[in-house]
Design a protein around this motif. Structure first.
Motif, short mmCIF file in Angstrom:
data_model
loop_
_atom_site.label_atom_id
_atom_site.label_comp_id
_atom_site.label_asym_id
_atom_site.label_seq_id
_atom_site.Cartn_x
_atom_site.Cartn_y
_atom_site.Cartn_z
N ARG A 115 0.82 -1.22 0.00
CA ARG A 115 0.00 0.00 0.00
C ARG A 115 0.85 1.27 0.00
NH1 ARG A 115 -4.97 -1.63 4.07
NH2 ARG A 115 -5.68 -3.36 2.79
N ILE A 116 1.97 1.23 0.72
CA ILE A 116 2.82 2.42 0.79
C ILE A 116 3.73 2.51 -0.43
CG2 ILE A 116 4.69 3.52 2.11
CD1 ILE A 116 3.27 2.48 4.65
N GLY A 117 4.14 1.37 -0.96
CA GLY A 117 4.92 1.35 -2.18
C GLY A 117 6.43 1.28 -1.99
N ILE A 118 6.87 1.15 -0.75
CA ILE A 118 8.30 1.01 -0.45
C ILE A 118 8.48 0.02 0.70
CG2 ILE A 118 9.05 3.28 -1.28
CD1 ILE A 118 8.90 4.30 1.58
N ALA A 119 9.65 -0.59 0.76
CA ALA A 119 9.94 -1.57 1.82
C ALA A 119 10.50 -0.92 3.07
CB ALA A 119 10.90 -2.63 1.31
N SER A 120 11.22 0.19 2.90
CA SER A 120 11.81 0.87 4.05
C SER A 120 12.15 2.30 3.68
CB SER A 120 13.06 0.14 4.54
OG SER A 120 14.08 0.21 3.57
N GLU A 121 12.35 3.11 4.71
CA GLU A 121 12.76 4.49 4.50
C GLU A 121 13.37 5.02 5.79
OE1 GLU A 121 9.57 7.38 3.94
OE2 GLU A 121 8.17 5.95 4.83
N SER A 122 14.18 6.04 5.65
CA SER A 122 14.73 6.75 6.80
C SER A 122 13.80 7.91 7.10
CB SER A 122 16.13 7.26 6.47
OG SER A 122 16.67 7.94 7.57
N VAL A 123 13.37 8.03 8.36
CA VAL A 123 12.38 9.03 8.74
C VAL A 123 12.93 9.91 9.86
CG1 VAL A 123 10.09 9.34 9.77
CG2 VAL A 123 10.46 7.53 8.09
N GLU A 124 12.86 11.21 9.65
CA GLU A 124 13.14 12.17 10.73
C GLU A 124 11.81 12.41 11.42
OE1 GLU A 124 16.07 13.63 11.57
OE2 GLU A 124 17.11 12.45 10.05
N THR A 125 11.76 12.21 12.73
CA THR A 125 10.48 12.31 13.43
C THR A 125 10.63 13.00 14.77
OG1 THR A 125 8.59 11.07 14.27
CG2 THR A 125 10.74 10.01 14.43
N GLN A 126 9.57 13.64 15.18
CA GLN A 126 9.46 14.21 16.52
C GLN A 126 8.54 13.36 17.38
OE1 GLN A 126 11.33 16.86 17.49
NE2 GLN A 126 12.21 16.64 15.45
N ALA A 127 8.06 12.26 16.83
CA ALA A 127 7.11 11.40 17.52
C ALA A 127 7.70 10.80 18.78
CB ALA A 127 6.64 10.28 16.58
N GLY A 128 6.88 10.70 19.80
CA GLY A 128 7.31 10.09 21.04
C GLY A 128 6.85 8.66 21.20
N SER A 129 5.91 8.23 20.34
CA SER A 129 5.37 6.87 20.43
C SER A 129 5.08 6.34 19.02
CB SER A 129 4.07 6.86 21.24
OG SER A 129 3.04 7.52 20.51
N ILE A 130 4.78 5.06 18.95
CA ILE A 130 4.40 4.46 17.68
C ILE A 130 3.15 5.15 17.13
CG2 ILE A 130 3.54 2.36 16.57
CD1 ILE A 130 6.43 2.03 17.15
N ASN A 131 2.15 5.38 17.99
CA ASN A 131 0.93 6.06 17.53
C ASN A 131 1.24 7.42 16.93
OD1 ASN A 131 -1.42 4.45 17.83
ND2 ASN A 131 -1.27 4.65 20.05
N GLU A 132 2.12 8.18 17.56
CA GLU A 132 2.47 9.50 17.04
C GLU A 132 3.23 9.39 15.73
OE1 GLU A 132 4.52 11.69 20.11
OE2 GLU A 132 2.81 11.54 21.48
N LEU A 133 4.07 8.39 15.59
CA LEU A 133 4.77 8.17 14.33
C LEU A 133 3.78 7.86 13.22
CD1 LEU A 133 7.33 7.78 12.61
CD2 LEU A 133 7.41 5.42 13.45
N ILE A 134 2.81 7.01 13.49
CA ILE A 134 1.79 6.71 12.50
C ILE A 134 1.03 7.97 12.11
CG2 ILE A 134 -0.38 5.48 12.08
CD1 ILE A 134 0.76 3.19 13.81
N ASP A 135 0.68 8.79 13.09
CA ASP A 135 -0.01 10.05 12.79
C ASP A 135 0.82 10.93 11.86
OD1 ASP A 135 -2.13 9.27 14.41
OD2 ASP A 135 -1.46 10.47 16.14
N GLU A 136 2.12 11.04 12.13
CA GLU A 136 3.01 11.83 11.28
C GLU A 136 3.06 11.26 9.86
OE1 GLU A 136 6.97 12.35 12.79
OE2 GLU A 136 6.29 13.46 14.55
N LEU A 137 3.18 9.94 9.75
CA LEU A 137 3.24 9.32 8.43
C LEU A 137 1.94 9.53 7.67
CD1 LEU A 137 5.03 5.97 9.41
CD2 LEU A 137 6.02 7.87 8.10
#
Length: 81
Positions: free
Chosen positions: A12-34
Motif C-alpha cells: 500500500r505504501i509502495g516502499i519496503a523501508s525508509e529513513s524518517v526524521e520524526t518528533q514522535a514520542g510513540s508508535i501512535n504519534e509516528l503513524i499520525d506523522e506518516l
C-alpha cells in the motif's frame, strides 16, 4: 530512524523501508506523522487494529515510546503453522 514495512503494508505504501526524521514520542504519534504525509500512508494505517509494530525487532504496543529506537517495523499479525 529506519522504518520498515512488510506484506500488504509495504504494498500500500509502495516502499519496503525508509529513513524518517520524526518528533514522535510513540508508535501512535509516528503513524499520525506518516499519515499526514500522503494518502498512501493514511490508507495503509487506516485500521490500526490489523497491524503490529516492532521497535528494534521487539514486538511492542502502539503506545510504546520511541526513545533511543533505531528501527520501527510495521506488519500484519503473524499466524502460526
Amino acid at each position: 530512524m529506519n522504518v520498515l514495512y512488510f506484506a500488504w503494508v509495504r504494498e500500500r505504501i509502495g516502499i519496503a523501508s525508509e529513513s524518517v526524521e520524526t518528533q514522535a514520542g510513540s508508535i501512535n504519534e509516528l503513524i499520525d506523522e506518516l499519515c499526514a504525509r500522503e494518502e498512501r500512508y493514511a490508507a495503509a494505517f487506516s485500521d490500526r487494529s490489523v497491524l503490529r509494530a516492532a521497535i528494534d525487532q521487539t514486538l511492542v504496543p502502539f503506545e510504546a515510546t520511541l526513545t533511543d529506537a533505531t528501527e520501527v517495523a510495521f506488519f500484519p499479525p503473524m499466524t502460526g503453522g
